[in-house]
Structure formats: C-alpha cells, structure tokens
Design an enzyme around this catalytic site. Structure first.
Site, PDB file in Angstrom:
ATOM      1  N   HIS A 216      29.978  -8.477  17.793  1.00 21.90           N
ATOM      2  CA  HIS A 216      28.544  -8.500  18.107  1.00 21.90           C
ATOM      3  C   HIS A 216      28.328  -8.761  19.595  1.00 21.90           C
ATOM      4  O   HIS A 216      27.585  -8.024  20.268  1.00 21.90           O
ATOM      5  CB  HIS A 216      27.852  -9.589  17.278  1.00 21.90           C
ATOM      6  CG  HIS A 216      26.389  -9.732  17.579  1.00 21.90           C
ATOM      7  ND1 HIS A 216      25.429  -9.020  16.919  1.00 21.90           N
ATOM      8  CD2 HIS A 216      25.729 -10.505  18.494  1.00 21.90           C
ATOM      9  CE1 HIS A 216      24.234  -9.333  17.395  1.00 21.90           C
ATOM     10  NE2 HIS A 216      24.394 -10.249  18.353  1.00 21.90           N
ATOM     11  N   GLU A 217      28.972  -9.796  20.106  1.00 22.58           N
ATOM     12  CA  GLU A 217      28.794 -10.132  21.523  1.00 22.58           C
ATOM     13  C   GLU A 217      29.438  -9.086  22.426  1.00 22.58           C
ATOM     14  O   GLU A 217      28.952  -8.833  23.536  1.00 22.58           O
ATOM     15  CB  GLU A 217      29.377 -11.523  21.812  1.00 22.58           C
ATOM     16  CG  GLU A 217      28.771 -12.654  20.998  1.00 22.58           C
ATOM     17  CD  GLU A 217      27.257 -12.742  21.125  1.00 22.58           C
ATOM     18  OE1 GLU A 217      26.720 -12.300  22.176  1.00 22.58           O
ATOM     19  OE2 GLU A 217      26.614 -13.219  20.184  1.00 22.58           O
TER      20      GLU A 217
ATOM     21  N   HIS B 287      26.857  -6.424  23.276  1.00 27.91           N
ATOM     22  CA  HIS B 287      25.981  -6.818  24.390  1.00 27.91           C
ATOM     23  C   HIS B 287      26.720  -6.726  25.718  1.00 27.91           C
ATOM     24  O   HIS B 287      26.199  -6.191  26.710  1.00 27.91           O
ATOM     25  CB  HIS B 287      25.503  -8.266  24.197  1.00 27.91           C
ATOM     26  CG  HIS B 287      24.568  -8.463  23.052  1.00 27.91           C
ATOM     27  ND1 HIS B 287      23.445  -7.708  22.862  1.00 27.91           N
ATOM     28  CD2 HIS B 287      24.584  -9.374  22.028  1.00 27.91           C
ATOM     29  CE1 HIS B 287      22.802  -8.127  21.781  1.00 27.91           C
ATOM     30  NE2 HIS B 287      23.483  -9.127  21.245  1.00 27.91           N
TER      31      HIS B 287
END
Length: 670
Positions: free
Chosen positions: A32-33, A36
């Site tokens: 998920h990170e 980003h």
C-alpha cells in the site's frame, strides 16, 4: 538438563506461523505504501520518510533523500512527503511550502489524485495477485451441503433439511458454505433461495433471515449448520476435533476406527453423505450397526467395524412443555390448523406430563407415522380475560426419524419433524421419577432449574476433555432441550443443577448422576463417531482460470465490504462482528496454521479490505484527501486551512476511537 531446556523452547510451528503472519500482514501494508511512494517519486515529490508502522521509530536508515523506518505500532504505515503530513495538516494549505516545486502541494490536482489513489490501487492489484496465487495452488472450501437445520428457523420453516444443497441466493451462485453465510449475512429484507433436496428434487423458496439479537445472533442467519463428511480426522489435536468420543459406542467398537478412515457402507447400504449415515443409524438405533471403512494402506478392501447401540442418559426428572415456537408451512400440523403459541396437551387422549414425557414426543409421533392421530392443544382465548380453550386436531404424521433435527446449539428448540412443529421445554420440574437418580435428592415438583454445570469423568484423557467454558450455562426458557442433548456426551458423568424452589430467595445446588433410560429409548445419532467438515478443493486449471477466479473474488470482496457497511448501518449486522488488529492477527494465525494457500487467500482479502476502507471519505484517510482534491478541482482553489485542520483532527479522532472500539471487541467480546 537438555530436556529441561527444551521444555522452555517455543514450538517451531508456532514460531513459523507467527513469522508468516508478521511477514504477510507487513507485505500488505508495504505494498500500500509502496504505491504512494512510487507514484510520488514518479511525480518528482520529495518523500521524506517511508515507514512501516506508526509512532516511535525502532529502526531507520536513510538512502538518498528518504528515511526508511520501522516504527513501534505495527497497525499500518505511512509515506511522509514534503507538504503532506497528517500530523500537521496545515502544510496542505501552506503557500510557502507550495512554492517548493518538489512539494506535494506544488503538484497539479491530477498528480496529487494519482499519488493519493496509488495506495488503494496497489492494494487492489496485490489482492488480485494473492487470490491468483492461492487459486493456482488450490484452497479448501466448505461444501454447500447443509449439515444441520435449526428447528423453528427460517430454513426449517421453508422445508430446507440436512443433506440439501443450496445452489443460488438472490441470483448469486453458491459454490461453498462460506457463500451461504456471506450472502445471508449481507442481505437486506427477504431472500430468494434455490436448492436441491437430498433426493435430487429441486426447490425455490423466499424466506426472511433471522435478524441480529444480542449475544445469540450477531448477523442475519437462516438457521443452517456446517456440512459433515464421511472421513474421520487424520490428526487428533484437541477435544473439539476428537475422532472418537471416549466412552461412546464408537470407542467401544471391537475392531476400532483409525484416523483417516473413510466410511463407505453401513449394513448393506452404500452411503455417500453424512445425512445418509445419520438416517441409517436413526433407523437402526436399537441394533448394533456394521460400518465399513476404507482404511489407509489397506488397498480397496473395506474393513468392518461394528458399533453397539446407546441409550439416552437421564436425570430422572420430567420437565414441563412450553408453547409451540414454530409450525412448518405445509406440514401435517399446519394443514390441521395448529398454530404458533398453542401448547400441546395430549396425544390420542394421553396427557402430556401425566402420561407422556415432553422429551419423548418426537419419538412417539414418529412411531405413529401413517396413522391418524388426535392431538389436543391449549390455545389462548380470544379477547381480554377469556380462558384458554382446548382444541382437538386430527392429522397423520409423516415418516421422519425422531430427534434427527436435534437441538445442536444453545437456544435451539425441540422438533417433532413428523408433524412439523418445534417447541421449547420449560425448565420447571413436572415430576421426579421415584426410581431415578434424583429421587433421593433435594428436588421437587415445581422447582425451576436456573443453571446447569456438566461434570466430566475423571478418566477422560486431557486431549479429549471438553473446555470448561462450554460446560456451564444458564437455562432460561429456551435452553433445556440443548442442555439435555449435551448431557448425552459420554464424557459427562453427572450434572450439577442450580434450582429455585417456590418462594425461596436463595437457589439450591444438587448434583445428579446420569443413568441410562430404563426402557428402550435409544439415541439416533452418530454414536460417538465424529467426522471432519466436508470440504471441496477449489483449484484453477490454468493461469487464465486463476486470473478469472481471482478477479471474481476481488470484485465480490469489494462489494461485500460495502454491503457490510450497509448492514452495520441498517442493523442487519452487529458491531460485534467487527475485528480489530488483534482479531485480524488471530485469524491470520489460524489460516497460516492450516495451509499456505489459505493464508495467501486471507492476505488477498485483507489487502482488498484495506483498499476499500482506506478510500472511505474520512479525513486523514486517503478517501478524505481525495474529497479535498475533488473540491479543489471543482472550485479551482485550495480548501480553507481551518476547515482542513478541523476535518483532519476530527477524522483522526474518529479513526483512533474506532481503533480503540475494535480492540475492545477483540479483547472482551470475541
């Protein structure tokens, strides 16, 4: 000395499972990170920190301009960019920071939208990837066959029976029992069910699931139980998975059963389902039964094991009968005019209580199948102050084995399947058998049983002992049938009753030894032979099939999350169904302990959940940031700093409050 040290070393399997959970959940957060981070770098944003976890930093190292960190609170992670810091939301509207061309706020709205949505997008992609891998390796699912039906439940009232198979709910295909549970729990209003009876006949019914009800039900249910197979568990881990219950007829069988045995035949009949096995045992309950099993390593030849019959065990107490809790539509009772709320008082002139034991009614009416029977009921008078009236009905019971729909769980009523009624047995002592085990104890007619404690035999091996938490429970108005059925476990030696007598303010306790019924009252069920759940293997034939299955699982998971949120808001699902980080870790450990592909499937589900929840329009989450960006795109100006700061702190308070709430549920509710 070596053995002493080994006693303090952790179990290797436990350590490996914990490592799998830590790495697996860490990967979900990492991906998920990473989404980003990668898009931010692609848009030339200065990423100051990439952290797995929140709070104080435990380990960190700086490569280039970015600090990579492992933080103390392992419930998530974050990417800190120049101009975007949830701990200081004013940076989002700072003109000074926006002047730096490498700040997050200096980028165009489409670029910032791409950065914010990248984490969610990455979780969807990795969720799909996890699903594809799991289906390539193959996963276990519970079969869609019905293992048990709760008397009086929506399924029971609509003619669904053990051995039936559900094939569709509200137009969605059912490929396993998990699909049944999910489709019912996430439904709203009545549902359309299509299925196939055990005899091959098809049916279609519309029913209304039971709604959540405190501690008894936390989600919508139709009253069906897990499917059972014909295979004895290959491994014995604890009492819950005991293949053969100690002291039972199956344990006393001369030739004995072995782990991994597969039941193929009983008597002269080939059996293909657990419901067939139960039906045969019920029909021959008073006789020894020859069971033929396929044994590992012994070729195709079947091995015969003879199981003796087993009588009911009783306390010598006859209880009072309660009102009818449900009447199955189309049943003999329904066609005759018997209604919910009526109280059965007599059968062919024999009074229930004086002449007939309420616990024996299923057997009595089953034996009268095919014959016309007169059943008397007491019905409340119409209008205020009118006395109850006695009504006689003539009906013909159908041919069904008694107690085949037994009160398997707490609160389940007793079913007279042959006429289609379900009733509770009131925990008020109607009569004490003068020759029974309670005859010389301090128990009298009209005493009310408030609580029951089941006492195990001392000679039960530790691996087979029932957990103490399951041996004490209140009775109330709806639990005596379940208590009586639980007493039939041969591991139970005696029962401690807490009774209230007349006007006494303090209850009394009496311990009663269980003894076999004096007459020919035999148990109809498995005779202590426990089989494992009936599972099916779901494995893709090719990568293309795995991708198709993975994509279907991904889209269904996304839809299920939104349906869950709808159910929580509408009250169709209790908040007790929620799980926090502790509960998620426990479920992950359970999956890791079963099979690697099952654990990977679970990681896919967590990844998709993280994507959807993170994109909800809550300030501090990615969805909240996206709302501000949409506002900026529509109005062509940044949102007011005070609004952003206030909304962010409110969102942070909400998320932290929700975290505390679900952790409380994990610790004190589940």
């Amino acid at each position: 000395m070596d053995n002493f040290l080994l006693a303090f070393l952790p179990d290797l399997d436990v350590v490996l499972n914990i490592l799998k959970v830590a790495v697996g959940l860490g990967l979900v957060i990492f991906f998920h990170e990473l989404g980003h981070f990668a898009v931010a770098k692609w848009c030339d944003v200065n990423v100051e920190r990439f952290s797995i976890g929140f709070g104080p930093i435990l380990l960190s190292r700086k490569w280039g301009e970015t600090e990579y960190a492992l933080s103390a609170v392992p419930f998530g992670g974050y990417v800190k960019m120049l101009g975007q810091d949830d701990s200081d939301p004013s940076q989002l509207t700072s003109e000074e920071i926006a002047e730096d061309p490498r700040s997050y706020t200096a980028k165009t709205v489409p670029q910032r939208m791409a950065i914010i949505s990248a984490g969610v997008t990455m979780n969807i992609i990795t969720g799909l990837m996890f699903f594809v891998i799991a289906f390539l390796w193959g996963v276990h699912r519970l079969d869609s066959e019905i293992g048990a039906v709760k008397p009086g439940s929506p399924a029971w009232e609509n003619g669904i029976r053990p051995g039936d198979r559900l094939i569709e709910i509200d137009g969605s295909p059912i490929n396993g029992f998990e699909d049944i549970m999910r489709a019912v729990a996430l439904s709203h209003g009545a549902i359309d069910v299509r299925g196939v009876h055990a005899d091959g006949s098809k049916y279609s019914v519309t029913l209304s699931p039971m709604k959540p009800d405190g501690d008894k039900k936390t989600r919508r249910q139709i009253g069906v139980g897990f499917p059972m197979s014909l295979e004895i568990p290959a491994e014995q881990k604890d009492a819950d998975s005991a293949a053969i219950v100690p002291g039972s007829p199956a344990a006393l069988a001369a030739d004995g059963f072995q782990p991994g045995d597969r039941i193929r035949q009983v008597g002269d009949e080939t059996v293909e389902s657990f419901s067939q096995l139960e039906a045969y045992l019920a029909e021959h309950r008073s006789e020894p039964v020859d069971v033929y099993v396929k044994r590992r390593g012994e070729g195709q030849e079947l091995v015969k094991v003879t199981i003796p019959p087993r009588k009911y065990r009783v306390l010598g107490l006859q209880m009072d009968i309660g009102k009818i809790d449900a009447v199955r539509p189309g049943s003999p009772a329904h066609q005759a005019g018997i209604k919910k709320g009526d109280k059965l008082t007599a059968i062919n002139g024999q009074k229930i209580g004086d002449d007939l034991d309420p616990m024996r009614l299923p057997e009595i009416l089953s034996e009268l199948s095919g014959e016309e029977v007169t059943i008397s009921v007491s019905r409340e008078g119409q209008g205020q102050g009118r006395a109850p009236e006695t009504i006689d009905f003539s009906l013909t019971p159908e041919s069904f084995d008694d107690w085949i729909e037994y009160p398997e769980l707490s609160g389940w009523p007793l079913s007279i399947t042959s006429i289609g009624v379900a009733y509770h047995v009131i925990p008020t002592v109607f009569r004490v058998d003068p020759n029974g085990p309670a005859a010389d104890l301090d128990v009298s007619a009209l005493d009310t049983i408030e609580e029951v404690a089941l006492n195990q035999r001392d000679d039960v091996p530790d691996a087979f002992r029932l957990p103490e938490s399951s041996l004490e429970f209140p009775i109330g108005e709806d639990n005596w049938a379940f208590a009586f059925w639980t007493m039939q476990d041969p591991r139970i030696e005696s029962v401690t009753l807490k009774l209230k007598s007349g006007s006494d303010t303090e209850p009394k306790q009496v311990q009663v030894m269980l003894t076999e019924a004096a007459d020919d009252w035999f148990l109809p069920n498995d005779r202590g032979l426990k089989t494992q759940f009936k599972r099916i293997d779901l494995k893709a034939d090719s990568v293309g099939d795995a991708v198709t299955l993975g994509w279907l699982h991904t889209t269904n998971s996304i839809k299920d999350i939104y349906l869950t949120l709808r159910g929580l808001i509408a009250g169709d699902i209790s908040f007790k169904e929620l799980h926090g980080p502790i509960g998620i870790a426990q479920m992950a450990y359970a999956q890791a302990d079963v099979k690697l592909s099952q654990f990977i499937l679970f990681l896919g589900l967590i990844s998709v959940n993280l994507a959807v929840i993170n994109f909800l329009p809550i300030p501090v989450l990615d969805g909240g940031h996206m709302v501000f960006l949409i506002w900026e795109a529509l109005t062509r100006r940044k949102p007011n700093e005070q609004v952003v700061v206030a909304a962010t702190y409110c969102g942070l308070a909400f998320v932290l409050g929700l975290m505390v709430f679900v952790i409380y549920i994990d610790l004190f509710v589940h």
